[in-house]
Design a protein around this motif. Structure first.
Motif, short mmCIF file in Angstrom:
data_model
loop_
_atom_site.label_atom_id
_atom_site.label_comp_id
_atom_site.label_asym_id
_atom_site.label_seq_id
_atom_site.Cartn_x
_atom_site.Cartn_y
_atom_site.Cartn_z
N GLN A 1 -4.55 3.36 -0.66
CA GLN A 1 -3.26 3.68 -1.26
C GLN A 1 -2.23 2.62 -0.91
O GLN A 1 -2.29 2.01 0.16
N VAL A 2 -1.33 2.39 -1.86
CA VAL A 2 -0.21 1.48 -1.65
C VAL A 2 1.08 2.26 -1.87
O VAL A 2 1.21 2.98 -2.86
N GLN A 3 2.01 2.12 -0.96
CA GLN A 3 3.31 2.75 -1.10
C GLN A 3 4.33 1.67 -1.44
O GLN A 3 4.31 0.57 -0.86
N SER B 1 3.54 -1.24 1.29
CA SER B 1 2.84 -0.95 2.54
C SER B 1 1.55 -0.22 2.23
O SER B 1 1.34 0.26 1.12
N GLY B 2 0.66 -0.16 3.23
CA GLY B 2 -0.62 0.52 3.04
C GLY B 2 -1.73 -0.48 2.82
O GLY B 2 -1.81 -1.50 3.48
N ARG B 3 -2.59 -0.19 1.86
CA ARG B 3 -3.77 -1.01 1.56
C ARG B 3 -3.35 -2.21 0.73
O ARG B 3 -3.36 -2.18 -0.49
N SER C 1 -4.14 -3.13 -7.84
CA SER C 1 -5.15 -3.59 -6.89
C SER C 1 -6.48 -3.70 -7.58
O SER C 1 -6.71 -3.09 -8.62
N TYR D 1 -0.15 1.34 -8.95
CA TYR D 1 0.81 2.10 -8.17
C TYR D 1 2.21 1.83 -8.71
O TYR D 1 2.51 0.72 -9.15
#
Length: 114
Positions: free
Chosen positions: A1-3, A25-27, A97, A103
């Motif tokens: 997940q990407v925030q 942030s995240g992956r 991604s 996202y």
């Protein structure tokens, strides 16, 4: 997940400038394109600009050289100059991604007064 968290929107007079920021942030290790879309009430989201890992960029025709997109590994920015009332919209950060997975940020309002 990407925030994704956007900031930098606001009210500006025609001809003015704004700089939008999007912190990711995240992956992040497999993020591909990063970009910005915008949406006005009653219409779908439209691409403003995106940027690839090798820093190639793609802009919508309506940008007309007024906006500049840039990125690093965890953020993407949109420098907007020569703003026009027609640029009034909610601007959304968008990340794709490998997978692919897409996202969206929560959006930031840009209002340009005439």
């Amino acid at each position: 997940q990407v925030q994704l968290v956007e900031s930098g929107g606001g009210l500006v007079q025609a001809g003015g400038s704004l700089r939008l920021s999007c912190a990711a942030s995240g992956r992040l290790f497999d993020v591909y394109t990063m970009g910005w879309y915008r949406q006005v009430p009653g219409k779908g989201r439209e691409l403003v600009a995106n940027i690839y890992p090798d820093r190639r960029t793609n802009y919508a025709d309506f940008v007309k050289g007024r906006f500049t997109i840039s990125r690093d590994s965890a953020a993407v920015w949109l420098q907007m100059t020569g703003l026009e009332p027609g640029d009034t919209a909610v601007y959304y950060c968008h990340v794709v991604s490998y997978g692919p997975r897409a996202y969206w940020g929560q959006g930031t309002q840009v209002t340009v007064s005439s």
